[in-house]
Design an enzyme around this catalytic site. Structure first.
Site, short mmCIF file in Angstrom:
data_model
loop_
_atom_site.label_atom_id
_atom_site.label_comp_id
_atom_site.label_asym_id
_atom_site.label_seq_id
_atom_site.Cartn_x
_atom_site.Cartn_y
_atom_site.Cartn_z
N ASP A 1 9.95 5.54 31.42
CA ASP A 1 11.25 4.89 31.57
C ASP A 1 11.09 3.46 31.04
OD1 ASP A 1 13.57 3.61 32.37
OD2 ASP A 1 13.61 4.51 34.37
N HIS A 2 11.72 3.18 29.90
CA HIS A 2 11.50 1.89 29.24
C HIS A 2 12.12 0.72 30.02
CE1 HIS A 2 10.06 -0.63 26.21
NE2 HIS A 2 10.49 -0.01 25.12
N ARG A 3 12.95 1.02 31.02
CA ARG A 3 13.45 -0.04 31.87
C ARG A 3 12.33 -0.62 32.73
NH1 ARG A 3 18.01 3.01 35.16
NH2 ARG A 3 16.17 4.36 35.43
N PRO B 1 16.13 5.25 29.61
CA PRO B 1 15.74 5.29 28.19
C PRO B 1 14.28 5.72 28.04
CG PRO B 1 15.86 3.02 28.98
CD PRO B 1 16.36 3.87 30.09
#
Length: 440
Positions: free
Chosen positions: A412-414, A237
């Site tokens: 990468d929002h993870r 994401p």
């Protein structure tokens, strides 16, 4: 003495290579150190050199075959020298329409049509297992075409494709709007469902042939780029953070350092070199940027290896400046100059473009003001750099003209939260606006 040539390990992470072209034919002489075969490793094609002089007596692997590192590919020997016995060629996978009928000196044995089990497990190449795992494919349902009944990557990809309903984007949109079940549309194998198939029979009219200039096969580097970019967007994401940087002092510093670096290192200091150093310093202070997402854990890397996207005629590649935080601007300038030259001449080795932990991509030279880049996995962030432009800005309540540059960070929002990415990007801005900080 006859020499059995094996697939060389051309990089620390290389596990297999593709035989692109045999530069020598069976029966032709070859000198030690002479290029005799072209091998594709990941994104680049390399010519391997003969380990000994002699005659290329036997080619064990056909062009197009994917072979594991250490497996036999050819035999070099004297004219009348007896040859050692070598088993069936060890190609993991052969791509292309001729893959079923390839011969390697002796006609290949007919491959079994059904999957064979070894100790209760399906025989499959590492690449096939990886693709199956990523797409939740039961390997027991895949028909093998590889040697000894082994399932290769192409078998899994073909299986996935066979299970997918093929339809044009417009046909899918019409089906969604009108509640049409595409599974009930009858088409010949391999054909896509089009809007004409969804229209009432009386409304269907013969469409003119499309004005097609040419078809470009999606293969080699383009195929790898397509697969990796699609996977990155699908699994990571992305969040995007953008700011402007006043490049006045960075430009002044560059002009002062160009002569000294040119004399000492033989390279011209570029803005990319400055960005690499600034990013390395900022990563050192924000280590979460230098990380990888791995299912149930986040791995923060110790070494700061920064990749620089380089445009090629048929795609792009990302050579890596290793230990960028420990190098000065002169060393970085020398490294990037050498890597870019090797990239554009097709001479990069796998170690030159593998192992990156952060990537910079710059389209400023094409007059692009700003853009959003796709993360180069397994990395967790990428910095997109735009053109330096003179703009009116307010400083001390006065409107002045300054050279401004847009930076956009994709995260990468993870792994990276907005505030973490913002602090990192803000730190790069501070360094570029006061560049002497990165020299201390």
């Amino acid at each position: 003495m006859a020499t059995v040539v094996k697939m060389p390990k051309l990089g620390t992470t290389m596990e297999e290579g593709t035989i692109i072209k045999w530069l020598k034919k069976e029966g032709e002489p070859v000198e030690k150190g002479e290029a005799y075969v072209e091998i594709q490793t990941d994104k680049v094609n390399l010519e391997d050199e003969a380990p000994e002089s002699g005659i290329l007596r036997k080619i064990l692997v056909p062009e197009g075959a994917v072979v594991s590192v250490g497996k036999e590919i050819a035999i070099i020997a004297g004219v009348d020298e007896p040859l050692p016995e070598i088993g069936e060629e060890k190609a993991k996978e052969v791509e292309g329409p001729a893959s079923q009928n390839l011969k390697t000196g002796e006609e290949m044995k007919e491959q079994p049509k059904e999957t064979e089990a070894v100790e209760g497990k399906v025989k499959a190449s590492p690449a096939a297992k990886r693709v199956a795992r990523e797409n939740d494919v039961d390997l027991s349902k895949v028909a093998p075409t590889g040697p000894d009944g082994r399932i290769v990557e192409k078998d899994v990809l073909d299986f996935i494709e066979s299970q997918r309903i093929k339809a044009t984007p417009l046909a899918r949109k019409i089906a969604e709007e009108q509640g049409i079940d595409l599974n009930k549309i009858q088409k010949a194998p391999g054909e896509r469902i089009t809007k004409q198939d969804l229209m009432p029979q009386e409304d269907k009219k013969e469409s003119p042939a499309p004005n097609t200039l040419k078809f470009i096969p999606v293969a080699g580097m383009r195929k790898i780029i397509a697969e990796r970019m699609a996977k990155s967007k699908a699994t990571a994401p992305h969040i995007y953070l953008t700011l402007e940087v006043d490049m006045t002092k960075a430009m002044e510093l560059r002009e002062k350092l160009i002569p000294a670096i040119q004399n000492q290192y033989g390279s011209k200091l570029s803005y990319n070199d400055i960005l690499i150093k600034a990013s390395a310093v900022a990563i050192k202070q924000n280590p979460i940027i230098n990380s990888t997402f791995n299912d149930d854990e986040i791995i923060i890397k110790e070494d700061i290896n920064i990749g620089l996207a380089v445009a090629l005629e048929n795609g792009l590649i990302v050579p890596v400046v290793r230990y960028a935080d420990k190098k000065g601007l002169g060393e970085i300038s020398r490294d990037t100059t050498q890597l870019i030259e090797k990239a554009r001449s097709g001479k990069l080795l796998p170690d030159d473009y593998q192992g990156g932990t952060f990537t910079i991509t710059n389209l400023g030279m094409y007059d692009i003001e700003n853009f959003k880049a796709i993360i180069n996995q397994p990395e967790s962030a990428i910095l997109a750099v735009g053109k330096i432009m003179k703009k009116p800005v307010v400083i001390d309540d006065q409107i002045v003209i300054r050279p401004m540059m847009n930076l956009t960070l994709s995260c990468d929002h993870r792994v990276i939260d907005g505030a973490q990415g913002a602090r990192f990007l803000q730190r790069i801005k501070q360094i570029l606006e006061e560049p002497l900080e990165m020299l201390m």
